[in-house]
Design a protein around this motif. Structure first.
Motif, short mmCIF file in Angstrom:
data_model
loop_
_atom_site.label_atom_id
_atom_site.label_comp_id
_atom_site.label_asym_id
_atom_site.label_seq_id
_atom_site.Cartn_x
_atom_site.Cartn_y
_atom_site.Cartn_z
N ALA A 84 29.32 34.16 34.11
CA ALA A 84 28.71 34.01 35.45
C ALA A 84 29.30 32.80 36.17
N ASP A 85 29.48 31.70 35.46
CA ASP A 85 30.07 30.50 36.07
C ASP A 85 31.50 30.77 36.54
N GLU A 86 32.29 31.47 35.74
CA GLU A 86 33.66 31.80 36.12
C GLU A 86 33.69 32.77 37.30
N TRP A 87 32.75 33.70 37.34
CA TRP A 87 32.67 34.65 38.45
C TRP A 87 32.36 33.91 39.74
N ILE A 88 31.41 32.99 39.69
CA ILE A 88 31.06 32.19 40.87
C ILE A 88 32.25 31.35 41.31
N ALA A 89 32.95 30.74 40.37
CA ALA A 89 34.13 29.93 40.71
C ALA A 89 35.21 30.80 41.37
N ALA A 90 35.42 32.00 40.85
CA ALA A 90 36.41 32.91 41.44
C ALA A 90 36.01 33.32 42.85
N LEU A 91 34.72 33.61 43.07
CA LEU A 91 34.25 33.98 44.41
C LEU A 91 34.41 32.81 45.38
N ARG A 92 34.10 31.60 44.93
CA ARG A 92 34.28 30.43 45.79
C ARG A 92 35.75 30.22 46.15
#
Length: 129
Positions: A84-92
């Motif tokens: 989830a943290d990596e997904w949020i970082a990728a979206l940002r």
């Protein structure tokens, strides 16, 4: 079939724009949630991790909302949290790139003229940009 079971399921549920805010026509129940509550706890899982995402248009600006569900027997909570943290970082990173002045031009999905292809859009940008 020979590839085996898929470990991650992803479902984009769409953009909620029908006045799903409290007090409006088509409003959801105030105690309800946009995501979740659709499965039984003892129901077998289709994937080790399931990600449900929607665009919430009920506020001043659209908000992308996601829920990560997982089977703790198959995947540790720390792994799902890291995903989830990596997904949020990728979206940002993607949003940051898209807001950059050099990010590029339009694509067919940005325009309402559905008979334009990318090469025609690029030609217009060169001629009129």
């Amino acid at each position: 079939a020979s590839a085996g079971a898929v470990d991650i399921g992803f479902n984009y549920l769409g953009r909620f724009t029908l006045g799903e805010t409290e007090g409006q026509s088509w409003a959801g129940a105030p105690e309800g949630s946009a995501l979740g509550g659709a499965t039984e706890a003892d129901m077998p899982v289709a994937h080790a991790v399931e990600i449900g995402v929607l665009t919430d248009d009920s506020g001043a600006e659209p908000v992308l909302r996601g829920m990560f569900g997982y089977s703790p027997d198959l995947v540790p909570a720390e792994t799902v949290s890291a995903l989830a943290d990596e997904w949020i970082a990728a979206l940002r990173a993607l949003a940051g790139h898209a807001s950059d002045e050099d990010a590029g031009g339009f694509t067919p999905s940005d325009l309402t003229l559905d008979d334009l292809d990318q090469s025609e859009i690029d030609d217009f940008a060169l001629e009129f940009g």
